[in-house]
Design an enzyme around this catalytic site. Structure first.
Site, PDB file in Angstrom:
ATOM      1  N   THR A   1     -42.092  45.635 -76.422  1.00 40.67           N
ATOM      2  CA  THR A   1     -40.646  46.573 -75.978  1.00 40.67           C
ATOM      3  C   THR A   1     -40.477  45.973 -74.621  1.00 40.67           C
ATOM      4  OG1 THR A   1     -41.757  48.663 -76.954  1.00 40.67           O
ATOM      5  CG2 THR A   1     -39.934  48.801 -75.344  1.00 40.67           C
TER       6      THR A   1
ATOM      7  N   ILE B   1     -30.251  71.101 -91.354  1.00 44.68           N
ATOM      8  CA  ILE B   1     -29.376  72.267 -90.985  1.00 44.68           C
ATOM      9  C   ILE B   1     -27.844  71.708 -90.725  1.00 44.68           C
ATOM     10  CG2 ILE B   1     -28.973  73.833 -88.928  1.00 44.68           C
ATOM     11  CD1 ILE B   1     -32.131  73.914 -88.660  1.00 44.68           C
TER      12      ILE B   1
ATOM     13  N   GLU C   1     -47.569  52.640 -79.669  1.00 46.21           N
ATOM     14  CA  GLU C   1     -48.536  52.931 -78.829  1.00 46.21           C
ATOM     15  C   GLU C   1     -49.748  53.838 -79.370  1.00 46.21           C
ATOM     16  OE1 GLU C   1     -47.484  54.053 -74.901  1.00 46.21           O
ATOM     17  OE2 GLU C   1     -45.612  53.075 -74.759  1.00 46.21           O
ATOM     18  N   GLY C   2     -50.195  53.450 -80.938  1.00 45.68           N
ATOM     19  CA  GLY C   2     -50.856  53.915 -81.875  1.00 45.68           C
ATOM     20  C   GLY C   2     -50.261  54.889 -82.763  1.00 45.68           C
TER      21      GLY C   2
ATOM     22  N   ARG D   1     -49.762  56.761 -73.983  1.00 46.77           N
ATOM     23  CA  ARG D   1     -49.324  58.127 -74.957  1.00 46.77           C
ATOM     24  C   ARG D   1     -48.964  59.372 -74.522  1.00 46.77           C
ATOM     25  NH1 ARG D   1     -54.813  55.587 -78.231  1.00 46.77           N
ATOM     26  NH2 ARG D   1     -53.668  53.832 -78.917  1.00 46.77           N
TER      27      ARG D   1
ATOM     28  N   GLU E   1     -50.087  41.628 -82.225  1.00 48.26           N
ATOM     29  CA  GLU E   1     -49.902  40.191 -82.634  1.00 48.26           C
ATOM     30  C   GLU E   1     -49.294  40.595 -83.974  1.00 48.26           C
ATOM     31  OE1 GLU E   1     -53.139  37.451 -82.109  1.00 48.26           O
ATOM     32  OE2 GLU E   1     -52.801  37.890 -79.766  1.00 48.26           O
ATOM     33  N   PRO E   2     -48.764  39.380 -84.711  1.00 51.89           N
ATOM     34  CA  PRO E   2     -48.296  39.452 -86.074  1.00 51.89           C
ATOM     35  C   PRO E   2     -49.524  40.025 -87.087  1.00 51.89           C
ATOM     36  CG  PRO E   2     -47.388  37.729 -85.176  1.00 51.89           C
ATOM     37  CD  PRO E   2     -48.388  38.054 -84.083  1.00 51.89           C
TER      38      PRO E   2
HETATM   39  N1  CAA Z   1     -60.497  53.820 -72.627  1.00 55.42           N
HETATM   40  C1  CAA Z   1     -61.316  53.027 -71.926  1.00 55.42           C
HETATM   41  N2  CAA Z   1     -62.322  52.387 -72.902  1.00 55.42           N
HETATM   42  C2  CAA Z   1     -62.108  52.486 -74.169  1.00 55.42           C
HETATM   43  C3  CAA Z   1     -61.156  53.462 -74.650  1.00 55.42           C
HETATM   44  C4  CAA Z   1     -60.276  53.977 -73.917  1.00 55.42           C
HETATM   45  N3  CAA Z   1     -59.252  55.132 -74.184  1.00 55.42           N
HETATM   46  N4  CAA Z   1     -60.963  53.323 -75.912  1.00 55.42           N
HETATM   47  C5  CAA Z   1     -61.939  52.336 -76.110  1.00 55.42           C
HETATM   48  N5  CAA Z   1     -62.687  51.871 -75.152  1.00 55.42           N
HETATM   49  C6  CAA Z   1     -63.780  50.936 -75.247  1.00 55.42           C
HETATM   50  C7  CAA Z   1     -64.917  51.727 -75.946  1.00 55.42           C
HETATM   51  O1  CAA Z   1     -65.647  52.476 -74.926  1.00 55.42           O
HETATM   52  C8  CAA Z   1     -65.705  50.379 -76.246  1.00 55.42           C
HETATM   53  O2  CAA Z   1     -66.369  49.768 -75.157  1.00 55.42           O
HETATM   54  P1  CAA Z   1     -67.957  49.069 -75.413  1.00 55.42           P
HETATM   55  O3  CAA Z   1     -67.561  47.721 -75.897  1.00 55.42           O
HETATM   56  O4  CAA Z   1     -68.351  48.870 -73.997  1.00 55.42           O
HETATM   57  O5  CAA Z   1     -68.752  50.010 -76.469  1.00 55.42           O
HETATM   58  C9  CAA Z   1     -64.513  49.340 -76.358  1.00 55.42           C
HETATM   59  O6  CAA Z   1     -63.607  49.712 -75.993  1.00 55.42           O
HETATM   60  C10 CAA Z   1     -64.199  48.944 -78.013  1.00 55.42           C
HETATM   61  O7  CAA Z   1     -64.043  50.602 -78.568  1.00 55.42           O
HETATM   62  P2  CAA Z   1     -64.037  50.858 -79.943  1.00 55.42           P
HETATM   63  O8  CAA Z   1     -65.085  50.128 -80.805  1.00 55.42           O
HETATM   64  O9  CAA Z   1     -63.619  52.215 -80.260  1.00 55.42           O
HETATM   65  O10 CAA Z   1     -62.788  49.918 -80.680  1.00 55.42           O
HETATM   66  P3  CAA Z   1     -62.229  49.716 -81.955  1.00 55.42           P
HETATM   67  O11 CAA Z   1     -62.039  48.065 -82.228  1.00 55.42           O
HETATM   68  O12 CAA Z   1     -62.875  50.623 -83.124  1.00 55.42           O
HETATM   69  O13 CAA Z   1     -60.721  50.064 -81.829  1.00 55.42           O
HETATM   70  C11 CAA Z   1     -58.879  51.767 -81.827  1.00 55.42           C
HETATM   71  C12 CAA Z   1     -60.360  51.476 -81.356  1.00 55.42           C
HETATM   72  C13 CAA Z   1     -58.664  53.260 -81.133  1.00 55.42           C
HETATM   73  C14 CAA Z   1     -58.446  51.768 -83.090  1.00 55.42           C
HETATM   74  C15 CAA Z   1     -58.072  50.824 -80.956  1.00 55.42           C
HETATM   75  O14 CAA Z   1     -57.961  49.523 -81.386  1.00 55.42           O
HETATM   76  C16 CAA Z   1     -56.558  51.286 -80.878  1.00 55.42           C
HETATM   77  O15 CAA Z   1     -56.216  52.364 -80.235  1.00 55.42           O
HETATM   78  N6  CAA Z   1     -55.528  50.914 -81.761  1.00 55.42           N
HETATM   79  C17 CAA Z   1     -54.300  50.924 -81.807  1.00 55.42           C
HETATM   80  C18 CAA Z   1     -53.581  50.017 -80.961  1.00 55.42           C
HETATM   81  C19 CAA Z   1     -52.236  50.451 -80.300  1.00 55.42           C
HETATM   82  O16 CAA Z   1     -52.198  51.677 -79.844  1.00 55.42           O
HETATM   83  N7  CAA Z   1     -51.302  49.549 -80.274  1.00 55.42           N
HETATM   84  C20 CAA Z   1     -50.007  49.831 -79.647  1.00 55.42           C
HETATM   85  C21 CAA Z   1     -49.772  48.623 -78.868  1.00 55.42           C
HETATM   86  S1  CAA Z   1     -48.558  48.896 -77.687  1.00 55.42           S
HETATM   87  C22 CAA Z   1     -46.962  49.017 -78.347  1.00 55.42           C
HETATM   88  O17 CAA Z   1     -46.809  50.064 -79.334  1.00 55.42           O
HETATM   89  C23 CAA Z   1     -45.907  48.227 -78.136  1.00 55.42           C
HETATM   90  C24 CAA Z   1     -44.975  48.393 -77.003  1.00 55.42           C
HETATM   91  O18 CAA Z   1     -44.439  47.742 -76.316  1.00 55.42           O
HETATM   92  C25 CAA Z   1     -44.843  49.870 -76.398  1.00 55.42           C
END
Ligand code: CAA
Length: 389
Positions: free
Chosen positions: A162, A345, A371-372, A247, A131-132
């Protein structure tokens, strides 16, 4: 060195890799620069990719897909991205962010109605989390969905989606219970023809310009409960686990861009002369090639290993988060490194639109962001390794 360092590639893999390579050379290479310049969506080639089975590679044939494995998907995507990362982005969103999600979390009705047309390439799909005001901190989203009998009513604005300008179906993550923070997020399959849905203006982007990106807006959009993917409150976990699959796709895309930049550089250093010799004879250039090649092969190992880790979990369950994040982190930084070195290059001609090298440079950058970001991948990897937060 062949492109099968781990001896994983079967004759079936080789067939899809060759089909993707041929298709990319014949159909995409002649139009890639033109569509990059205009920023138009390449409907015709995307339609043909659907007919070739490239839009749902891992989806079983009964749901319109090609019924192959993750390595097959990675190999095909790598070949497409070697020629054009924009086509690769559209392909990767369909395959790993949408099809994987519905295949893993959808019920039979959802698979028939939403997965099948996307996997068969008849419809284009998107995935919407950002989101924004919430990008990396994905759990802090503000859009809301309120239950109203057999419907949810959606309101809010999502960004950087996307394929949104052309998508028929979008997998949207939205807050259903704000007091529960990330445990209050749910996932919905949205039919974009329904009232209350609109698309914002197309983002003018640095790279992957032929892949369309925009905001989407919900104004009292009514979505039936049967369109909810998974249980209420499961959305954040679905979003995260689906991003793990996504990813791996971005790692494959990065590998393709890096290889394209490297191969163009290799050819140029063998031909271009300066100070009475081929420029590849200068150690300063040769060492750049050595670093590019080494990082590419390391990226390949990480990416193929992540594909195999994901494949294993199809039978045993569990996660492949670490493998996917390491592959995405290393391969995307390798794509940026190789594209940067390729422009250097080539010198002036590398900076010119006469050659695709400048496009590789612009396209590579997004792999370190979407995607992160690289910073998020480092956070995911270090948290998993230390067990600390
Ligand atoms: N698989 C399954 N569960 C997962 C997980 C995974 N990979 N990662 C986290 N979880 C679960 C955790 O186990 C936790 O579960 P509980 O609540 O039961 O404990 C819950 O999710 C929350 O996890 P965190 O406490 O680790 O969450 P956080 O708020 O600290 O966030 C983060 C973690 C890694 C920062 C995550 O927010 C993240 O990946 N951020 C980046 C987002 C992103 O990649 N955005 C891109 C969007 S898509 C895009 O780019 C556009 C497009 O169109 C392509």
């Amino acid at each position: 060195m062949n492109n099968d360092p781990l001896g994983l590639i079967t004759s079936e893999h080789e067939m899809i890799r060759q089909a993707a390579r041929d298709f990319a050379q014949k159909e995409i290479a002649p139009i890639a620069a033109e569509f990059d310049e205009s920023g138009e969506f390449p409907y015709q080639t995307i339609k043909k990719m659907g007919e070739m089975g490239f839009m749902g590679i891992e989806v079983p044939e009964e749901y319109g897909g090609a019924g192959m494995d993750t390595l097959a998907y990675v190999l095909a995507l790598e070949e497409i991205c070697k020629v054009d990362a924009s086509h690769g982005t559209i392909m990767s969103v369909n395959n790993s962010l949408f099809c994987y999600a519905v295949l893993r979390y959808g019920n039979e009705w959802q698979k028939q109605n939403f997965l099948t047309p996307v996997a068969a390439g008849e419809k284009i799909a998107a995935y919407s989390l950002t989101e924004p005001m919430s990008g990396s901190d994905a759990g802090s989203m503000r859009s809301r969905a309120e239950r109203d009998g057999e419907f949810y009513i959606l309101n809010g604005r999502k960004s950087w989606v996307t394929s949104a300008p052309v998508a028929d179906i979008i997998l949207v993550f939205i807050m259903t219970q704000p007091d529960l923070a990330h445990k209050g997020i749910s996932a919905f399959l949205i039919d974009t023809t329904q009232p209350g849905f609109s698309r914002g203006k197309k983002e003018p982007k640095l790279g992957i310009r032929a892949s369309a990106t925009s905001e989407i807006v919900f104004e009292n959009f009514r979505v039936p409960v049967e369109n909810r993917l998974g249980e209420e409150g499961e959305g954040f976990k679905i979003a995260m686990s689906v991003l793990d699959a996504g990813r791996i796709g971005i790692a494959a895309q990065s590998l393709g861009i890096a290889e394209a930049a490297y191969e163009a550089s290799l050819e140029y250093t063998r031909e271009r002369e300066a100070f009475g010799q081929k420029i590849g004879q200068f150690q300063g250039i040769g060492f750049k090639l050595a670093d590019m090649k080494t990082r590419i092969e390391a990226s390949r190992l990480l990416t193929y290993a992540a594909a195999m880790a994901k494949e294993k979990t199809k039978k045993s369950g569990g996660r492949f988060t670490l493998e996917a994040s390491m592959a995405k982190l290393f391969a995307s930084e390798t794509a940026m490194f190789c594209a940067h070195e390729a422009v250097q290059i080539h010198g002036g001609i590398g900076y010119s639109k006469e050659l695709p090298v400048e496009r590789y440079f612009r396209d590579a950058k997004i792999t370190e962001i979407y995607e992160g970001t690289s910073e998020i991948q480092r956070l995911v990897i270090s948290r998993l390794e230390t067990g600390l937060r």
